[in-house]
Design an enzyme around this catalytic site. Sequence first.
Site, PDB file in Angstrom:
ATOM      1  N   HIS A  17       0.843  -1.200   0.000  1.00 54.41           N
ATOM      2  CA  HIS A  17       0.000   0.000   0.000  1.00 54.41           C
ATOM      3  C   HIS A  17       0.885   1.261   0.000  1.00 54.41           C
ATOM      4  CE1 HIS A  17      -3.134  -2.582   2.308  1.00 54.41           C
ATOM      5  NE2 HIS A  17      -3.622  -2.377   1.098  1.00 54.41           N
ATOM      6  N   LYS A  41     -15.864  -7.416   3.750  1.00 55.04           N
ATOM      7  CA  LYS A  41     -14.828  -7.772   4.730  1.00 55.04           C
ATOM      8  C   LYS A  41     -15.251  -7.387   6.137  1.00 55.04           C
ATOM      9  CE  LYS A  41     -10.952  -6.932   1.540  1.00 55.04           C
ATOM     10  NZ  LYS A  41      -9.834  -6.011   1.217  1.00 55.04           N
ATOM     11  N   ARG A  90      -2.193  -6.107  -8.364  1.00 54.38           N
ATOM     12  CA  ARG A  90      -1.139  -7.105  -8.162  1.00 54.38           C
ATOM     13  C   ARG A  90      -1.203  -8.170  -9.244  1.00 54.38           C
ATOM     14  NH1 ARG A  90      -2.966  -8.284  -2.194  1.00 54.38           N
ATOM     15  NH2 ARG A  90      -4.847  -8.209  -3.457  1.00 54.38           N
ATOM     16  N   SER A 128      -2.991  -7.488   3.179  1.00 56.48           N
ATOM     17  CA  SER A 128      -3.225  -7.297   4.613  1.00 56.48           C
ATOM     18  C   SER A 128      -3.527  -8.641   5.279  1.00 56.48           C
ATOM     19  CB  SER A 128      -4.407  -6.346   4.830  1.00 56.48           C
ATOM     20  OG  SER A 128      -4.121  -5.091   4.291  1.00 56.48           O
TER      21      SER A 128
HETATM   22  O1  PNS Z   1      -8.705  -2.333   0.376  1.00 54.74           O
HETATM   23  P1  PNS Z   1     -10.006  -2.773  -0.256  1.00 54.74           P
HETATM   24  O2  PNS Z   1     -10.853  -3.548   0.758  1.00 54.74           O
HETATM   25  O3  PNS Z   1      -9.817  -3.532  -1.527  1.00 54.74           O
HETATM   26  O4  PNS Z   1     -10.780  -1.419  -0.615  1.00 54.74           O
HETATM   27  C1  PNS Z   1     -12.067  -1.467  -1.188  1.00 54.74           C
HETATM   28  C2  PNS Z   1     -12.819  -0.145  -0.939  1.00 54.74           C
HETATM   29  C3  PNS Z   1     -12.888   0.143   0.551  1.00 54.74           C
HETATM   30  C4  PNS Z   1     -12.076   0.986  -1.652  1.00 54.74           C
HETATM   31  C5  PNS Z   1     -14.243  -0.307  -1.554  1.00 54.74           C
HETATM   32  O5  PNS Z   1     -14.904  -1.376  -0.937  1.00 54.74           O
HETATM   33  C6  PNS Z   1     -15.064   0.973  -1.446  1.00 54.74           C
HETATM   34  O6  PNS Z   1     -14.926   1.856  -2.269  1.00 54.74           O
HETATM   35  N1  PNS Z   1     -15.890   1.074  -0.381  1.00 54.74           N
HETATM   36  C7  PNS Z   1     -16.736   2.217  -0.164  1.00 54.74           C
HETATM   37  C8  PNS Z   1     -18.160   1.922  -0.580  1.00 54.74           C
HETATM   38  C9  PNS Z   1     -18.332   2.037  -2.075  1.00 54.74           C
HETATM   39  O7  PNS Z   1     -18.117   3.067  -2.672  1.00 54.74           O
HETATM   40  N2  PNS Z   1     -18.742   0.924  -2.716  1.00 54.74           N
HETATM   41  C10 PNS Z   1     -18.976   0.895  -4.135  1.00 54.74           C
HETATM   42  C11 PNS Z   1     -17.717   0.596  -4.905  1.00 54.74           C
HETATM   43  S1  PNS Z   1     -17.989  -0.821  -5.918  1.00 54.74           S
END
Ligand code: PNS
Length: 167
Positions: A17, A41, A90, A128
């Site tokens: 990250h 998650k 990745r 993570s």
């Molecule tokens: O590190 P991650 O878990 O891959 O990050 C994913 C994240 C948190 C960026 C994504 O789940 C997100 O944007 N969450 C906020 C809610 C949202 O906007 N959801 C619609 C996107 S498909």
Amino acid sequence: MSLAICPGSFDPLTLGHLDIISRAARMFDSVVVVVMFNSGKSPAFTVEERYAFIRKSVAGIPNVEVDTYEGLLADYCALRGADAVVRGLRVMSDFEYEFQMALTNNSLHPQTETIFLPANREYMFLSSSVVREIARFGRDISPFVPPEIALDIQARLCGKEKQHERG
Ligand code: PNS
């Protein structure tokens, strides 16, 4: 002034990250790292802990700010007037999810572009969840996370495991 958002659940922040954040900070005038909620998650660390880990780790990068947000990424981008969302890629299996997320965000807020940066070769395998797994079994995680937060993560996850064993 160009502004990029680096969103994620950062549970916890890894060197992978940090590599993406540092590269984004070289490409944009300012970068906001935002701790968000991923509905797929259930995080091991609280939002406050994850925020604090990132604050400690990016303290030396002057154009990086850290924030938290509970809503949609597209709404956060609109709120901040962001030019881009930067995400690391990745392996190919990341792509489908990332592409869907980019298209969804684009349909909700087309003013913000999504940019994918290829992961550094060294961190292709890193996530993570790998860090949490190694820490829970008491092995050294210092090759995988910023030095400022390695002990805190280790203590928190090892301690939790021991409590769990006792309880
Ligand atoms: O590190 P991650 O878990 O891959 O990050 C994913 C994240 C948190 C960026 C994504 O789940 C997100 O944007 N969450 C906020 C809610 C949202 O906007 N959801 C619609 C996107 S498909």
